[in-house]
Scaffold this motif. Structure first.
Motif, PDB file in Angstrom:
ATOM      1  N   GLY A 125       0.793  -1.220   0.000  1.00 59.13           N
ATOM      2  CA  GLY A 125       0.000   0.000   0.000  1.00 59.13           C
ATOM      3  C   GLY A 125       0.824   1.267   0.000  1.00 59.13           C
ATOM      4  N   LYS A 126       2.031   1.217  -0.558  1.00 58.54           N
ATOM      5  CA  LYS A 126       2.909   2.395  -0.517  1.00 58.54           C
ATOM      6  C   LYS A 126       2.371   3.542  -1.365  1.00 58.54           C
ATOM      7  CE  LYS A 126       5.963   0.445  -4.046  1.00 58.54           C
ATOM      8  NZ  LYS A 126       5.396   1.261  -5.121  1.00 58.54           N
ATOM      9  N   THR A 127       1.732   3.255  -2.499  1.00 58.51           N
ATOM     10  CA  THR A 127       1.179   4.338  -3.323  1.00 58.51           C
ATOM     11  C   THR A 127       0.032   5.024  -2.591  1.00 58.51           C
ATOM     12  OG1 THR A 127       1.808   3.168  -5.347  1.00 58.51           O
ATOM     13  CG2 THR A 127       0.187   4.934  -5.554  1.00 58.51           C
ATOM     14  N   THR A 128      -0.797   4.255  -1.909  1.00 55.60           N
ATOM     15  CA  THR A 128      -1.853   4.847  -1.084  1.00 55.60           C
ATOM     16  C   THR A 128      -1.241   5.721  -0.002  1.00 55.60           C
ATOM     17  OG1 THR A 128      -3.303   2.946  -1.472  1.00 55.60           O
ATOM     18  CG2 THR A 128      -3.802   4.330   0.438  1.00 55.60           C
ATOM     19  N   LEU A 129      -0.143   5.269   0.569  1.00 55.69           N
ATOM     20  CA  LEU A 129       0.509   6.036   1.631  1.00 55.69           C
ATOM     21  C   LEU A 129       1.035   7.370   1.106  1.00 55.69           C
ATOM     22  CD1 LEU A 129       1.405   5.800   4.661  1.00 55.69           C
ATOM     23  CD2 LEU A 129       3.637   5.124   3.772  1.00 55.69           C
ATOM     24  N   ILE A 130       1.694   7.367  -0.052  1.00 48.33           N
ATOM     25  CA  ILE A 130       2.244   8.627  -0.559  1.00 48.33           C
ATOM     26  C   ILE A 130       1.134   9.567  -1.020  1.00 48.33           C
ATOM     27  CG2 ILE A 130       4.447   7.580  -1.203  1.00 48.33           C
ATOM     28  CD1 ILE A 130       3.548   7.750  -4.127  1.00 48.33           C
ATOM     29  N   ASN A 131       0.008   9.024  -1.470  1.00 44.60           N
ATOM     30  CA  ASN A 131      -1.120   9.896  -1.808  1.00 44.60           C
ATOM     31  C   ASN A 131      -1.690  10.554  -0.556  1.00 44.60           C
ATOM     32  OD1 ASN A 131      -0.788   9.193  -4.465  1.00 44.60           O
ATOM     33  ND2 ASN A 131      -2.532   7.803  -4.551  1.00 44.60           N
ATOM     34  N   ASN A 132      -1.703   9.812   0.552  1.00 42.49           N
ATOM     35  CA  ASN A 132      -2.101  10.404   1.833  1.00 42.49           C
ATOM     36  C   ASN A 132      -1.119  11.487   2.259  1.00 42.49           C
ATOM     37  OD1 ASN A 132      -4.304   8.760   3.883  1.00 42.49           O
ATOM     38  ND2 ASN A 132      -3.805   7.797   1.930  1.00 42.49           N
ATOM     39  N   LEU A 133       0.166  11.251   2.007  1.00 44.07           N
ATOM     40  CA  LEU A 133       1.191  12.238   2.332  1.00 44.07           C
ATOM     41  C   LEU A 133       0.983  13.514   1.523  1.00 44.07           C
ATOM     42  CD1 LEU A 133       3.899  12.578   3.974  1.00 44.07           C
ATOM     43  CD2 LEU A 133       5.069  11.900   1.859  1.00 44.07           C
ATOM     44  N   ALA A 134       0.710  13.350   0.231  1.00 38.27           N
ATOM     45  CA  ALA A 134       0.477  14.508  -0.637  1.00 38.27           C
ATOM     46  C   ALA A 134      -0.756  15.293  -0.194  1.00 38.27           C
ATOM     47  CB  ALA A 134       0.320  14.042  -2.085  1.00 38.27           C
ATOM     48  N   ARG A 135      -1.826  14.594   0.126  1.00 42.15           N
ATOM     49  CA  ARG A 135      -3.057  15.265   0.558  1.00 42.15           C
ATOM     50  C   ARG A 135      -2.823  16.067   1.834  1.00 42.15           C
ATOM     51  NH1 ARG A 135      -8.250  11.653   1.550  1.00 42.15           N
ATOM     52  NH2 ARG A 135      -6.748  10.564   2.857  1.00 42.15           N
ATOM     53  N   SER A 136      -2.129  15.486   2.789  1.00 42.78           N
ATOM     54  CA  SER A 136      -1.862  16.197   4.038  1.00 42.78           C
ATOM     55  C   SER A 136      -1.004  17.432   3.792  1.00 42.78           C
ATOM     56  CB  SER A 136      -1.162  15.263   5.032  1.00 42.78           C
ATOM     57  OG  SER A 136      -2.016  14.214   5.428  1.00 42.78           O
ATOM     58  N   TYR A 137      -0.025  17.311   2.907  1.00 43.10           N
ATOM     59  CA  TYR A 137       0.894  18.419   2.652  1.00 43.10           C
ATOM     60  C   TYR A 137       0.161  19.627   2.066  1.00 43.10           C
ATOM     61  CZ  TYR A 137       5.025  20.923   0.974  1.00 43.10           C
ATOM     62  OH  TYR A 137       5.985  21.882   0.748  1.00 43.10           O
ATOM     63  N   VAL A 138      -0.714  19.409   1.095  1.00 44.04           N
ATOM     64  CA  VAL A 138      -1.356  20.550   0.436  1.00 44.04           C
ATOM     65  C   VAL A 138      -2.634  20.997   1.131  1.00 44.04           C
ATOM     66  CG1 VAL A 138      -0.352  19.991  -1.810  1.00 44.04           C
ATOM     67  CG2 VAL A 138      -2.609  19.075  -1.208  1.00 44.04           C
ATOM     68  N   ASP A 139      -3.338  20.072   1.797  1.00 44.85           N
ATOM     69  CA  ASP A 139      -4.597  20.434   2.451  1.00 44.85           C
ATOM     70  C   ASP A 139      -4.414  20.821   3.917  1.00 44.85           C
ATOM     71  OD1 ASP A 139      -5.941  19.994   0.121  1.00 44.85           O
ATOM     72  OD2 ASP A 139      -6.813  18.068   0.704  1.00 44.85           O
ATOM     73  N   THR A 199      -4.099  18.778   6.490  1.00 42.71           N
ATOM     74  CA  THR A 199      -4.694  17.836   7.431  1.00 42.71           C
ATOM     75  C   THR A 199      -3.602  16.947   8.028  1.00 42.71           C
ATOM     76  OG1 THR A 199      -5.101  16.273   5.631  1.00 42.71           O
ATOM     77  CG2 THR A 199      -6.883  17.799   6.189  1.00 42.71           C
ATOM     78  N   PRO A 200      -3.749  16.514   9.284  1.00 42.41           N
ATOM     79  CA  PRO A 200      -2.721  15.667   9.900  1.00 42.41           C
ATOM     80  C   PRO A 200      -2.485  14.394   9.082  1.00 42.41           C
ATOM     81  CG  PRO A 200      -4.218  16.485  11.569  1.00 42.41           C
ATOM     82  CD  PRO A 200      -4.825  16.856  10.237  1.00 42.41           C
ATOM     83  N   PHE A 201      -1.232  14.071   8.839  1.00 42.59           N
ATOM     84  CA  PHE A 201      -0.880  12.875   8.099  1.00 42.59           C
ATOM     85  C   PHE A 201      -1.200  11.647   8.936  1.00 42.59           C
ATOM     86  CE2 PHE A 201       2.748   9.957   6.728  1.00 42.59           C
ATOM     87  CZ  PHE A 201       2.050   9.480   5.624  1.00 42.59           C
ATOM     88  N   LEU A 202      -1.951  10.722   8.338  1.00 42.68           N
ATOM     89  CA  LEU A 202      -2.399   9.492   8.993  1.00 42.68           C
ATOM     90  C   LEU A 202      -3.239   9.785  10.232  1.00 42.68           C
ATOM     91  CD1 LEU A 202       0.876   7.355   8.735  1.00 42.68           C
ATOM     92  CD2 LEU A 202      -1.008   7.534   7.096  1.00 42.68           C
ATOM     93  N   GLY A 203      -3.832  10.991  10.253  1.00 45.75           N
ATOM     94  CA  GLY A 203      -4.661  11.375  11.381  1.00 45.75           C
ATOM     95  C   GLY A 203      -3.884  11.630  12.649  1.00 45.75           C
ATOM     96  N   ARG A 204      -2.533  11.668  12.552  1.00 46.61           N
ATOM     97  CA  ARG A 204      -1.688  11.749  13.744  1.00 46.61           C
ATOM     98  C   ARG A 204      -0.666  12.884  13.709  1.00 46.61           C
ATOM     99  NH1 ARG A 204      -2.361   9.253  18.740  1.00 46.61           N
ATOM    100  NH2 ARG A 204      -3.681   7.421  18.423  1.00 46.61           N
ATOM    101  N   PHE A 205      -0.046  13.090  12.542  1.00 45.85           N
ATOM    102  CA  PHE A 205       1.113  13.957  12.478  1.00 45.85           C
ATOM    103  C   PHE A 205       0.721  15.301  11.857  1.00 45.85           C
ATOM    104  CE2 PHE A 205       2.498   9.527  12.055  1.00 45.85           C
ATOM    105  CZ  PHE A 205       3.277   9.417  13.218  1.00 45.85           C
ATOM    106  N   GLU A 206       0.669  16.326  12.705  1.00 47.33           N
ATOM    107  CA  GLU A 206       0.269  17.652  12.249  1.00 47.33           C
ATOM    108  C   GLU A 206       1.295  18.205  11.263  1.00 47.33           C
ATOM    109  OE1 GLU A 206      -0.332  20.142  15.601  1.00 47.33           O
ATOM    110  OE2 GLU A 206      -2.080  19.021  16.335  1.00 47.33           O
ATOM    111  N   VAL A 207       0.797  18.901  10.261  1.00 47.71           N
ATOM    112  CA  VAL A 207       1.655  19.423   9.202  1.00 47.71           C
ATOM    113  C   VAL A 207       1.787  20.929   9.309  1.00 47.71           C
ATOM    114  CG1 VAL A 207      -0.323  19.522   7.613  1.00 47.71           C
ATOM    115  CG2 VAL A 207       1.993  19.560   6.690  1.00 47.71           C
ATOM    116  N   THR A 208       2.999  21.413   9.077  1.00 49.84           N
ATOM    117  CA  THR A 208       3.228  22.850   8.959  1.00 49.84           C
ATOM    118  C   THR A 208       3.169  23.190   7.480  1.00 49.84           C
ATOM    119  OG1 THR A 208       4.656  22.865  10.913  1.00 49.84           O
ATOM    120  CG2 THR A 208       4.812  24.749   9.410  1.00 49.84           C
TER     121      THR A 208
END
Length: 339
Positions: free
Chosen positions: A55-69, A71-80
């Motif tokens: 599921g690495k592609t799903t993971l990097i898509n979650n990373l991209a979404r958190s970075y631009v939107d 939202t906390p990555f994986l619901g845990r890691f707050e993004v600056t």
């Protein structure tokens, strides 16, 4: 006018020239240390070590979404957030399918996500011409987070042997040079693991050891039967192995820190299977349990001990016979019925 000396010119132009350490100590601390708090620092390189179809592609898509939107990555890691964009060099997934996956990720700031579909193509960064093109592509789109997916296809044309320490080292250094030339802040790159099952915590990247020495953070993504798990380690990063939960509608992943490791999940699953087997076959001996569940001796012993210390299992030895096993609740009901 007085001309500077060749030595001064060299010091000022050298990319390695830096102020004295005592001068650096007087400089203010950066206002932002973390990009994803507790997981990925500002300027860091992140390597995602993942097994096949983990599921690495799903993971990097979650990373991209958190970075631009934001939202906390994986619901845990707050993004600056930075207001900058994500560039995704997709070497693996077919273009139409990847477009669909990104659409299903429900990214809001779609104007700041730039996938570059490269399946069947190569961008040999060892070439100065390619280097300049990639740096310009990233710079023109104001890419702050560069995702290169995956390593084994990105190096084609630059590395002949993925196990060659010198070649791999040069390519990784080239990635850092591209980052600097393009003004990219962070880089994330998935790397496959070798085939075959390994013990939890013993996962490694396929190929050169440089792949695990180079990044600031290593994120390990594994799949055990139907459950995914993630752990991370690196510079000031120590995230224990925890289960990942997947929302099929949004392709969102949520990390349940403290929800149990693979070993704990296996113990729970095996204990439940053993107790269910004994519900149907009370008084079974060791061989009957192993045959019925398709287990070997070691696995059966571990499940028996796990259930026994929780007072869920009763083991009794009969004269001339092997150990016999009952669920504790069945023994209690039988004893109550005899009184």
């Amino acid at each position: 006018t007085r001309r500077s000396s060749p030595l001064v010119d060299l010091q000022q132009s050298c990319p390695c020239h830096q102020p004295l350490w005592v001068v650096q100590l007087e400089q203010p601390e950066p206002t932002t240390r973390w990009r994803f708090r507790g997981l990925m620092g500002v300027g860091h390189n992140l390597v995602i070590i993942a097994g096949r179809k983990a599921g690495k592609t799903t993971l990097i898509n979650n990373l991209a979404r958190s970075y631009v939107d934001g939202t906390p990555f994986l619901g845990r890691f707050e993004v600056t957030t930075t207001g900058r964009a994500v560039g995704i060099f997709n070497y693996e997934v077919e273009a139409e399918q990847y477009r669909q996956w990104l659409r299903e990720a429900r990214i809001e700031a779609t104007d700041r996500v730039f996938p570059l579909n490269l399946r069947g193509k190569s961008l040999p960064l060892a070439s100065d011409r390619v280097f300049d093109w990639v740096a310009r592509w990233l710079r023109d789109r104001d890419i702050g987070l560069w995702i290169v997916d995956p390593w084994s296809r990105a190096y084609v044309g630059s590395v002949d042997n993925g196990n060659d320490e010198a070649q791999v080292g040069r390519f990784l250094a080239r990635l850092d040079e591209v980052k600097q030339a393009a003004g990219v802040d962070e880089l994330a790159m998935p790397v496959h693991t070798p085939k075959g099952r390994v013990d939890p915590g013993a996962e490694s990247a396929i190929g050169s050891q440089r792949l695990e020495a180079w990044p600031d953070v290593m994120l390990y993504l594994v799949r055990d039967e139907q459950q995914r798990f993630l752990r991370a380690e690196g510079r000031d990063v120590d995230v224990p192995e925890s289960p990942l939960h997947y929302d099929a509608d949004t392709r969102a992943l949520t990390l349940d820190i403290g929800g149990g490791s693979r070993a704990e999940f296996r113990h729970h699953s095996d204990r439940a299977a053993l107790l269910e087997f004994l519900r149907q076959h009370p008084g079974s001996n060791c061989t009957e349990i192993e045959t019925g569940l398709g287990w070997r001796d070691k696995r059966r012993r571990a499940a028996v001990v796990d259930a026994a210390i929780r007072d869920q299992l009763v083991v009794r030895r009969r004269v001339g016979r092997s150990e016999l096993h009952w669920r504790a609740i069945d023994v209690e009901e039988t004893e109550d019925a005899t009184h």
